[in-house]
Design a protein around this motif. Structure first.
Motif, PDB file in Angstrom:
ATOM      1  N   SER A 220       0.851  -1.183   0.000  1.00  0.00           N
ATOM      2  CA  SER A 220       0.000   0.000   0.000  1.00  0.00           C
ATOM      3  C   SER A 220       0.890   1.237   0.000  1.00  0.00           C
ATOM      4  O   SER A 220       1.715   1.412   0.889  1.00  0.00           O
ATOM      5  CB  SER A 220      -0.903   0.013   1.237  1.00  0.00           C
TER       6      SER A 220
ATOM      7  N   ASN B  34      -2.794   0.002  -4.060  1.00  0.00           N
ATOM      8  CA  ASN B  34      -2.212  -1.295  -3.731  1.00  0.00           C
ATOM      9  C   ASN B  34      -1.486  -1.817  -4.959  1.00  0.00           C
ATOM     10  O   ASN B  34      -2.109  -2.104  -5.980  1.00  0.00           O
ATOM     11  CB  ASN B  34      -3.296  -2.293  -3.312  1.00  0.00           C
TER      12      ASN B  34
ATOM     13  N   THR C   2       4.050  -0.964   4.062  1.00  0.00           N
ATOM     14  CA  THR C   2       2.823  -1.543   4.605  1.00  0.00           C
ATOM     15  C   THR C   2       2.134  -2.361   3.519  1.00  0.00           C
ATOM     16  O   THR C   2       2.037  -1.912   2.382  1.00  0.00           O
ATOM     17  CB  THR C   2       1.863  -0.447   5.092  1.00  0.00           C
TER      18      THR C   2
ATOM     19  N   THR D 260       0.432 -10.392   7.111  1.00  0.00           N
ATOM     20  CA  THR D 260       0.318  -8.941   7.037  1.00  0.00           C
ATOM     21  C   THR D 260       1.630  -8.279   7.430  1.00  0.00           C
ATOM     22  O   THR D 260       2.388  -8.808   8.233  1.00  0.00           O
ATOM     23  CB  THR D 260      -0.807  -8.438   7.954  1.00  0.00           C
TER      24      THR D 260
ATOM     25  N   TYR E 129      -0.365  -4.187   8.219  1.00  0.00           N
ATOM     26  CA  TYR E 129      -1.600  -3.800   7.548  1.00  0.00           C
ATOM     27  C   TYR E 129      -2.737  -3.982   8.542  1.00  0.00           C
ATOM     28  O   TYR E 129      -2.914  -5.073   9.077  1.00  0.00           O
ATOM     29  CB  TYR E 129      -1.817  -4.679   6.317  1.00  0.00           C
TER      30      TYR E 129
END
Length: 498
Positions: free
Chosen positions: A186, A192, A276, A358, A361
């Motif tokens: 991101s 994205n 991220t 993740t 995130y």
């Protein structure tokens, strides 16, 4: 001698069982399915996929997704052996990138040798029984054939693997076969960006075809065949029939050396500083199911869109991963029962596994309700069955929670630009861009979600009648319905707000 490796594998299992599981990832699975004429599905074999999700006290993380075939023996050995070879003190912060890549390659080599060692006795007995001129304890020919069939089942099978290692805040991907790793980052402008790390080792991979051609094989013939020993992969773990008897296979008989190998292709390191996003490891069955239903053109963007949508609504990574797998399963089934053009590709699917890691995130806040704001907004993910190769994109409208700036994640050097999102009260538009192709696609959208009314702090308060004001405006729907039903029965019958 063959019994000793089996004991070694048993001890490895007890060692790796003590390793703590990583809580920063989630896994979703679904069994294989064959659809009948009525659309109902049945499993054709036990689940053959496997996965890893481990960490150590020194900040080393190991993840893996394994796609087995003809049994789960190789998958089981691979998951145990890789853990034992990499997480029992072998890796530390002083190792360089070259050290880590070398150790990953060696670990896969140990997996291959360990598996063949575990089936050594069965291979020896199979060779003895196959020679009908040699003495054997089984004199009855029918019994001997039955025993040979059992032994063949014991020694058959293989697996492909995609493994992610995080050490010193750096990401390494090791791939053997046709599973897939996707990195979604991101950026600060709300986009994205999707990167497929590496290409599958398959019969349509040009680099693999050149490697096989250098061994004396006819690459055009291999491409046309589409499979080697019943599998599309050109690299795999196990599969003694293809590995040890390749000169007896017509397609491979001209090879100067072993053509199907277990050597991984290593990608990395990729820095995990100030980024991220999330990492996805997927089994071939999940990829093929989605591509069978919607075509391969936008499969990467679609799966990332599904993950982003679920992350915006779910409060646990396990729920996110399982929801995405169930969604792919449902899409695949719906295309089959629809009878549309791609239905012929969707009569069955293999085991499906998705691992999500993740990288700072945020998940949805379970304490918030849809009338209180937060990230629990419905997300519309468009899909297209179009076979067009024109530039397209998948746009998500997500609402991020108000919180501090996020750091940590993954960086792919020149492919991915640095940046972190700045969450706020508005709905940023997340445009998914495919960075594993020559052309990148992008689009823009206001993402204001006109269907949804503004939800302030007072929206959750009941009015004098005890009702909570609606946050979805259906007035346009009622107007259209009334236009199409001029007799007025729809509104008189109680449809719509009274």
């Amino acid at each position: 001698m063959a019994a000793q490796p089996r004991n070694l594998m048993q001890s490895n299992q007890s060692w790796t069982d003590d390793l703590p599981l990583c809580k920063m990832c989630g896994v979703g699975t679904a069994p294989n399915c064959v659809y009948g004429p009525d659309g109902k599905g049945t499993e054709s074999h036990p689940n053959e996929d496997g996965y890893l999700r481990l960490k150590t006290e020194n900040g080393c993380f190991l993840y893996g997704v394994f796609n087995g075939y003809d049994g789960c023996r190789v998958t089981s050995v691979a998951s145990q052996c890789l853990s034992a070879e990499l997480l029992l003190g072998q890796l530390n912060s002083s190792h360089t990138d070259n050290d880590v890549r070398r150790m990953l390659t060696q670990a896969f080599d140990v997996v291959e040798k360990s598996y063949f060692a575990t089936i050594g006795d069965a291979l020896a007995m199979k060779a003895e029984l196959s020679n009908f001129d040699s003495p054997s304890q089984i004199e009855n020919p029918q019994e001997r054939l039955e025993r040979l069939k059992q032994l063949e089942q014991e020694v058959s099978g293989g697996a492909t693997a995609v493994v992610a290692l995080i050490l010193n805040n750096k990401l390494y991907i090791a791939n053997v076969g046709t599973n897939r790793a996707l990195l979604c980052k991101s950026s600060s402008d709300g986009q994205n960006q999707v990167l497929q790390i590496g290409r599958p080792h398959s019969t349509d991979n040009e680099d693999e075809l050149q490697r096989l051609a250098a061994l004396g094989l006819d690459s055009a013939r291999i491409r046309q065949a589409g499979q080697i020993g019943g599998q599309s992969s050109t690299r795999r773990l196990g599969d003694h029939r293809v590995k040890n008897n390749y000169n007896e296979i017509d397609l491979l008989s001209a090879a100067k050396s072993k053509p199907v190998i277990a050597e991984p292709e290593i990608h990395g390191s990729l820095s995990l500083d100030s980024v991220t996003g999330f990492l996805l490891l997927m089994s071939e069955g999940l990829i093929n199911a989605l591509e069978s239903a919607h075509g391969p053109e936008q499969a990467n963007q679609e799966i990332v869109a599904m993950v982003a949508a679920e992350l915006a609504q779910q409060t646990s990574l396990e729920a996110v991963a399982q929801s995405v797998v169930e969604r792919v399963k449902r899409l695949h089934h719906d295309v089959y029962v629809s009878g549309r053009q791609r239905a012929t590709y969707c009569s069955r699917h293999e085991d499906m596994t998705l691992l999500i890691r993740t990288l700072n995130y945020p998940l949805a806040d379970g304490a918030l309700t849809p009338t209180q704001g937060g990230r629990i907004y419905p997300v519309s993910v468009p899909y297209s069955n179009s076979q067009s190769t024109s530039k397209t994109s998948v746009t998500l409208s997500l609402v991020m929670p108000s919180q501090s700036t996020l750091t940590n994640g993954t960086n792919t050097a020149s492919t991915l630009e640095e940046g972190t999102p700045t969450p706020g009260s508005q709905s940023p538009t997340a445009t998914l861009q495919s960075t594993n192709t020559q052309t990148q696609s992008s689009s823009s959208s206001s993402g204001d979600g006109s269907l949804f009314r503004q939800r302030g702090s007072q929206a959750a308060q009941p009015d004098e009648t005890g009702r909570v004001p609606p946050y979805v405006d259906f007035s346009q729907f009622y107007r259209l319905w009334g236009t199409d039903h001029s007799d007025g029965q729809s509104t008189q019958g109680g449809l719509g707000p009274q």
